[in-house]
Design a protein around this motif. Structure first.
Motif, mmCIF file in Angstrom:
data_model
loop_
_atom_site.group_PDB
_atom_site.id
_atom_site.type_symbol
_atom_site.label_atom_id
_atom_site.label_comp_id
_atom_site.label_asym_id
_atom_site.label_seq_id
_atom_site.Cartn_x
_atom_site.Cartn_y
_atom_site.Cartn_z
ATOM 1 N N THR A 103 -94.938 3.471 63.397
ATOM 2 C CA THR A 103 -93.649 2.504 62.343
ATOM 3 C C THR A 103 -93.034 3.803 62.789
ATOM 4 N N ALA B 62 -88.936 10.825 64.282
ATOM 5 C CA ALA B 62 -89.114 9.517 63.285
ATOM 6 C C ALA B 62 -90.346 8.214 63.709
ATOM 7 N N ASN C 23 -94.435 -4.175 63.633
ATOM 8 C CA ASN C 23 -94.896 -3.177 62.984
ATOM 9 C C ASN C 23 -96.076 -3.384 62.267
ATOM 10 N N ALA D 298 -92.215 2.361 58.251
ATOM 11 C CA ALA D 298 -91.958 3.509 57.348
ATOM 12 C C ALA D 298 -93.000 3.063 56.349
ATOM 13 N N GLY D 299 -93.933 3.812 55.747
ATOM 14 C CA GLY D 299 -93.645 3.857 54.367
ATOM 15 C C GLY D 299 -94.574 2.492 53.696
ATOM 16 N N GLU E 186 -94.170 7.223 64.068
ATOM 17 C CA GLU E 186 -95.027 8.016 63.954
ATOM 18 C C GLU E 186 -96.875 7.319 63.836
ATOM 19 N N ASP F 269 -88.835 5.561 61.503
ATOM 20 C CA ASP F 269 -88.329 5.296 60.110
ATOM 21 C C ASP F 269 -86.599 5.591 60.373
ATOM 22 N N ARG F 270 -86.555 4.287 59.960
ATOM 23 C CA ARG F 270 -84.951 4.090 60.576
ATOM 24 C C ARG F 270 -83.696 5.478 60.273
ATOM 25 N N ASP F 271 -84.085 5.823 58.489
ATOM 26 C CA ASP F 271 -83.595 6.793 58.358
ATOM 27 C C ASP F 271 -83.144 7.950 59.313
ATOM 28 N N ARG F 272 -84.122 8.126 60.336
ATOM 29 C CA ARG F 272 -84.630 8.822 60.845
ATOM 30 C C ARG F 272 -84.060 9.034 62.084
ATOM 31 N N CYS F 273 -83.899 7.667 62.779
ATOM 32 C CA CYS F 273 -83.908 7.584 64.589
ATOM 33 C C CYS F 273 -82.047 8.289 64.320
ATOM 34 N N ARG G 232 -99.920 6.075 62.288
ATOM 35 C CA ARG G 232 -100.329 6.897 60.877
ATOM 36 C C ARG G 232 -101.873 6.867 61.213
#
Length: 209
Positions: A87, A76, A120, A131-132, A78, A89-93, A80
């Motif tokens: 960063t 989760a 961040n 993220a993103g 990255e 990715d809180r959807d993957r954490c 960059r």
């Protein structure tokens, strides 16, 4: 990889006023009671009247080697390619806290949902881990100044691409960075005498308060 963004800190100019940590919460709309993405520690040594207090402003340093990224089971986190900003990715954490154990700066924080968030470098305002988000731009390119830097009363904090930050640092700070002090993760101005600066880097005789 694009040029690494990084922080610069001058403890000789830091007032310990907490404006940096307050500005961070305001820009990102964080709960006043939430753990801070930027904190101010005080390293203290000696006893009155021979007493020294050095405020240290800390956050995620977006390490070149990113120990948090290396231990993240769901990938989760990255580092960059475009700007070196770390960063999450809180959807993957999955909230395992491995990153918190690996981080040398205590940067990751965990809310009521158990998920990690941290500095961040003001990639975007609001909650989240950056993220993103698009590539970080300098103010000259139309980007905003990170909130902590923008509100630093003593102008102790700077941030930007490594070459720009190095150009503004003193020769002593640049040499210390190139010699690997703080593992080359942040540019810090020496504190007073060189021997005291080395002792501060090693934590020799200083208490964190």
């Amino acid at each position: 990889m694009g040029e690494q963004w990084m922080f610069y800190f001058d403890p000789n100019r830091c007032l310990g006023c907490q404006a940096c940590s307050v500005a961070c919460k305001v820009r990102h709309g964080r709960d006043p009671d939430a753990d801070e993405w930027r904190t101010v520690h005080h390293l203290r040594r000696g006893e009155y009247p021979d007493f020294e207090d050095v405020p240290i402003s800390m956050s995620c340093m977006h390490c070149h080697d990113a120990p948090c990224e290396k231990v993240c089971p769901p990938n989760a986190i990255e580092k960059r390619e475009e700007d070196g900003i770390v960063t999450v990715d809180r959807d993957r954490c999955i909230g395992c806290h491995y990153c918190g154990w690996a981080c040398p700066y205590g940067a990751p924080t965990y809310g009521d949902d158990g998920l990690m968030s941290k500095c961040n470098l003001c990639l975007g305002e609001g909650p989240g881990g950056g993220a993103g988000q698009p590539e970080r731009k300098t103010p000259e390119e139309g980007g905003s100044t990170p909130a902590c830097v923008d509100n630093c009363v003593g102008e102790a904090l700077k941030a930007g691409p490594q070459s720009e930050v190095m150009a503004e640092a003193s020769r002593a700070a640049a040499e210390r960075f190139e010699n690997g002090v703080y593992d080359g993760r942040v540019i810090v101005e020496p504190v007073r005498e060189d021997d005291e600066a080395d002792a501060l880097a090693d934590g020799d005789g200083w208490l964190d308060g």
